[in-house]
Design a protein around this motif. Structure first.
Motif, PDB file in Angstrom:
ATOM      1  N   HIS A 297      -1.001  19.941  -2.305  1.00 12.02           N
ATOM      2  CA  HIS A 297       0.280  20.312  -2.897  1.00 12.02           C
ATOM      3  C   HIS A 297       1.412  20.307  -1.867  1.00 12.02           C
ATOM      4  O   HIS A 297       1.189  20.467  -0.675  1.00 12.02           O
ATOM      5  CB  HIS A 297       0.180  21.689  -3.563  1.00 12.02           C
ATOM      6  N   HIS A 298       2.624  20.090  -2.372  1.00 11.99           N
ATOM      7  CA  HIS A 298       3.843  20.120  -1.565  1.00 11.99           C
ATOM      8  C   HIS A 298       3.766  19.180  -0.354  1.00 11.99           C
ATOM      9  O   HIS A 298       4.150  19.548   0.754  1.00 11.99           O
ATOM     10  CB  HIS A 298       4.159  21.542  -1.113  1.00 11.99           C
ATOM     11  N   ASN A 299       3.272  17.968  -0.582  1.00  9.35           N
ATOM     12  CA  ASN A 299       3.233  16.949   0.457  1.00  9.35           C
ATOM     13  C   ASN A 299       4.204  15.818   0.109  1.00  9.35           C
ATOM     14  O   ASN A 299       4.449  15.521  -1.060  1.00  9.35           O
ATOM     15  CB  ASN A 299       1.817  16.371   0.598  1.00  9.35           C
ATOM     16  N   TRP A 300       4.746  15.180   1.132  1.00  8.97           N
ATOM     17  CA  TRP A 300       5.604  13.998   0.985  1.00  8.97           C
ATOM     18  C   TRP A 300       4.787  12.788   1.417  1.00  8.97           C
ATOM     19  O   TRP A 300       4.398  12.685   2.581  1.00  8.97           O
ATOM     20  CB  TRP A 300       6.857  14.131   1.838  1.00  8.97           C
ATOM     21  N   LEU A 301       4.500  11.867   0.471  1.00 10.79           N
ATOM     22  CA  LEU A 301       3.622  10.728   0.713  1.00 10.79           C
ATOM     23  C   LEU A 301       4.435   9.455   0.489  1.00 10.79           C
ATOM     24  O   LEU A 301       4.696   9.072  -0.646  1.00 10.79           O
ATOM     25  CB  LEU A 301       2.410  10.783  -0.222  1.00 10.79           C
ATOM     26  N   GLU A 302       4.815   8.790   1.573  1.00 13.65           N
ATOM     27  CA  GLU A 302       5.762   7.668   1.487  1.00 13.65           C
ATOM     28  C   GLU A 302       5.218   6.420   2.166  1.00 13.65           C
ATOM     29  O   GLU A 302       4.939   6.429   3.371  1.00 13.65           O
ATOM     30  CB  GLU A 302       7.096   8.060   2.130  1.00 13.65           C
ATOM     31  N   VAL A 303       5.053   5.385   1.404  1.00 11.42           N
ATOM     32  CA  VAL A 303       4.661   4.041   1.844  1.00 11.42           C
ATOM     33  C   VAL A 303       3.204   4.013   2.318  1.00 11.42           C
ATOM     34  O   VAL A 303       2.840   4.635   3.326  1.00 11.42           O
ATOM     35  CB  VAL A 303       5.573   3.477   2.940  1.00 11.42           C
ATOM     36  N   ASN A 304       2.384   3.305   1.574  1.00 12.74           N
ATOM     37  CA  ASN A 304       1.014   3.064   1.994  1.00 12.74           C
ATOM     38  C   ASN A 304       0.568   1.725   1.423  1.00 12.74           C
ATOM     39  O   ASN A 304       1.203   1.178   0.515  1.00 12.74           O
ATOM     40  CB  ASN A 304       0.096   4.193   1.525  1.00 12.74           C
ATOM     41  N   ALA A 305      -0.526   1.213   1.945  1.00 11.62           N
ATOM     42  CA  ALA A 305      -1.005  -0.100   1.513  1.00 11.62           C
ATOM     43  C   ALA A 305      -1.846  -0.025   0.244  1.00 11.62           C
ATOM     44  O   ALA A 305      -2.062  -1.042  -0.410  1.00 11.62           O
ATOM     45  CB  ALA A 305      -1.817  -0.749   2.629  1.00 11.62           C
ATOM     46  N   LYS A 306      -2.293   1.176  -0.132  1.00 12.78           N
ATOM     47  CA  LYS A 306      -3.265   1.270  -1.225  1.00 12.78           C
ATOM     48  C   LYS A 306      -2.818   2.303  -2.264  1.00 12.78           C
ATOM     49  O   LYS A 306      -2.043   1.995  -3.152  1.00 12.78           O
ATOM     50  CB  LYS A 306      -4.639   1.605  -0.650  1.00 12.78           C
ATOM     51  N   TYR A 307      -3.277   3.550  -2.140  1.00 12.31           N
ATOM     52  CA  TYR A 307      -2.924   4.600  -3.081  1.00 12.31           C
ATOM     53  C   TYR A 307      -2.248   5.753  -2.327  1.00 12.31           C
ATOM     54  O   TYR A 307      -2.592   6.048  -1.186  1.00 12.31           O
ATOM     55  CB  TYR A 307      -4.159   5.163  -3.796  1.00 12.31           C
ATOM     56  N   ALA A 308      -1.329   6.437  -3.007  1.00 13.08           N
ATOM     57  CA  ALA A 308      -0.814   7.673  -2.420  1.00 13.08           C
ATOM     58  C   ALA A 308      -1.907   8.739  -2.413  1.00 13.08           C
ATOM     59  O   ALA A 308      -2.126   9.429  -1.419  1.00 13.08           O
ATOM     60  CB  ALA A 308       0.409   8.159  -3.194  1.00 13.08           C
ATOM     61  N   ILE A 309      -2.611   8.864  -3.545  1.00 13.90           N
ATOM     62  CA  ILE A 309      -3.693   9.847  -3.679  1.00 13.90           C
ATOM     63  C   ILE A 309      -4.877   9.149  -4.337  1.00 13.90           C
ATOM     64  O   ILE A 309      -4.767   8.665  -5.463  1.00 13.90           O
ATOM     65  CB  ILE A 309      -3.258  11.051  -4.534  1.00 13.90           C
ATOM     66  N   ASN A 310      -5.983   9.101  -3.641  1.00 21.56           N
ATOM     67  CA  ASN A 310      -7.186   8.466  -4.170  1.00 21.56           C
ATOM     68  C   ASN A 310      -8.266   9.521  -4.360  1.00 21.56           C
ATOM     69  O   ASN A 310      -8.836  10.034  -3.388  1.00 21.56           O
ATOM     70  CB  ASN A 310      -7.686   7.372  -3.230  1.00 21.56           C
ATOM     71  N   LEU A 311      -8.531   9.876  -5.604  1.00 24.53           N
ATOM     72  CA  LEU A 311      -9.619  10.792  -5.943  1.00 24.53           C
ATOM     73  C   LEU A 311     -10.850   9.933  -6.193  1.00 24.53           C
ATOM     74  O   LEU A 311     -11.166   9.572  -7.318  1.00 24.53           O
ATOM     75  CB  LEU A 311      -9.241  11.621  -7.169  1.00 24.53           C
ATOM     76  N   GLY A 312     -11.537   9.612  -5.136  1.00 18.24           N
ATOM     77  CA  GLY A 312     -12.543   8.563  -5.167  1.00 18.24           C
ATOM     78  C   GLY A 312     -13.928   9.053  -5.521  1.00 18.24           C
ATOM     79  O   GLY A 312     -14.122  10.109  -6.140  1.00 18.24           O
TER      80      GLY A 312
END
Length: 340
Positions: A297-312
């Motif tokens: 929670h309360h994270n800043w996730l900016e620019v990635n090659a795949k997923y911002a959040i991966n619930l794998g």
């Protein structure tokens, strides 16, 4: 043991019931101008030189060094409840266990209980003089040809199974790499790093030459807290698999040893420019042990090659809320079929 509650603008925090301790612990100042031959605890004028010194990275700590059973001045070596306070500068040391800067082998922190010789093991920057409000800047820069080595690392599976590598605080340090950085990572929890706290650190850039399955922070444990970190520019060249991530919570299996990330919280972090993976990944290849009780929670996730959040794979329960995600290469959030 005292009950503690904090009230800000009329809003109460949760109450800590009978669990607040003033935890006694020694301070080992460590400076590049220091000496393990003359280092003394609680004496800023007599700093040690190395946070860890293992001959060739194997066996036991060098006799008389900070992590030895006894220092050169006859004091008990670094133990639970102690603070390793780094003075400013750029560090390139890799003389700790297994050729890292600091890696747990056969020591651990413990639950704080108000007793000397117990509590977290802490590595932090020097906060500066009283009322100075100017912490000294401590940078660990991975030297060229890093191989499998890294910055701060937990215990491997066999040692973790014995209860080592737990209750550690890492605070305020800048971790960075060079173009030939290896696969050890910057802060690597490794396996069973229960109750670690990684707070206010910067990780990056880390231009690994391998598709390393690592991250700015990677590994597993129970009750890990990752707060207020800046993780950026994690990459790999070549980039075939997008397997280097910002945060990577995983599982590990080694013979009879089986560990998985559980009850971990990541909040108030900025994760940016993850050029060979996802900003945050939850994944355990061993489907017999599932990732549960997580919070993001309360994270800043900016620019990635795949997923911002991966619930794998093997990810069963994660509370995800109040995050900002921008410019993901594939999608902002992805989840696998949750395990039963």
């Amino acid at each position: 043991a005292l009950d503690v509650k904090v009230t800000v603008n009329g809003v109460d925090s949760n109450t800590i019931t009978g669990g607040f301790y003033v935890q006694p612990g020694r301070i080992a100042f460590v400076s590049q101008s220091g000496s393990d031959a003359t280092g003394l605890f609680d004496t800023i004028a007599s700093p040690f030189r190395y946070i860890q010194d293992y001959a060739g990275g194997v066996g036991s700590p060098v006799a008389g060094s900070l992590w030895a059973a006894t220092t050169a001045q006859g004091e008990v070596g670094f133990r639970s409840g102690d603070f390793c306070v780094l003075r400013g500068g750029t560090w390139v040391d890799r003389v700790g266990y297994d050729g890292n800067w600091w890696r747990f082998k056969d020591k651990t922190g413990t639950v704080p209980n108000g007793v000397a010789g117990q509590g977290y093991m802490t590595i932090q920057v020097y906060p500066g003089p009283a009322l100075g409000n100017a912490p000294e800047k401590v940078i660990w820069a991975s030297p060229s040809g890093g191989g499998n080595k890294g910055g701060i690392q937990g215990a491997g599976g066999d040692n973790a199974a014995l209860g080592y590598g737990r209750y550690c605080v890492v605070s305020g340090i800048v971790f960075t790499g060079v173009a030939t950085s290896g696969v050890g990572g910057l802060v690597n929890l490794q396996s069973g790093a229960n109750s670690w706290r990684v707070v206010g650190c910067e990780m990056g850039p880390w231009p690994s030459t391998a598709d390393a399955r690592v991250g700015g922070v990677a590994g597993n444990g129970d009750g890990v807290k990752l707060f207020g970190n800046y993780i950026h520019d994690i990459s790999a060249d070549p980039t075939p698999g997008n397997l280097n991530h910002g945060l990577y919570f995983d599982g590990s299996n080694s013979g009879a040893w089986d560990a998985c990330a559980k009850n971990c919280e990541a909040a108030y972090n900025v994760i940016k420019n993850i050029n060979n993976g996802s900003s945050v990944q939850y994944f355990n290849q061993d489907s017999s042990d599932v990732i549960t009780g997580m919070s993001l929670h309360h994270n800043w996730l900016e620019v990635n090659a795949k997923y911002a959040i991966n619930l794998g794979q093997s990810c069963k329960s994660v509370d995800v809320y109040n995050n900002v995600t921008i410019d993901s290469g594939v999608s902002e959030i992805r989840w696998d079929t949750p395990p039963a």
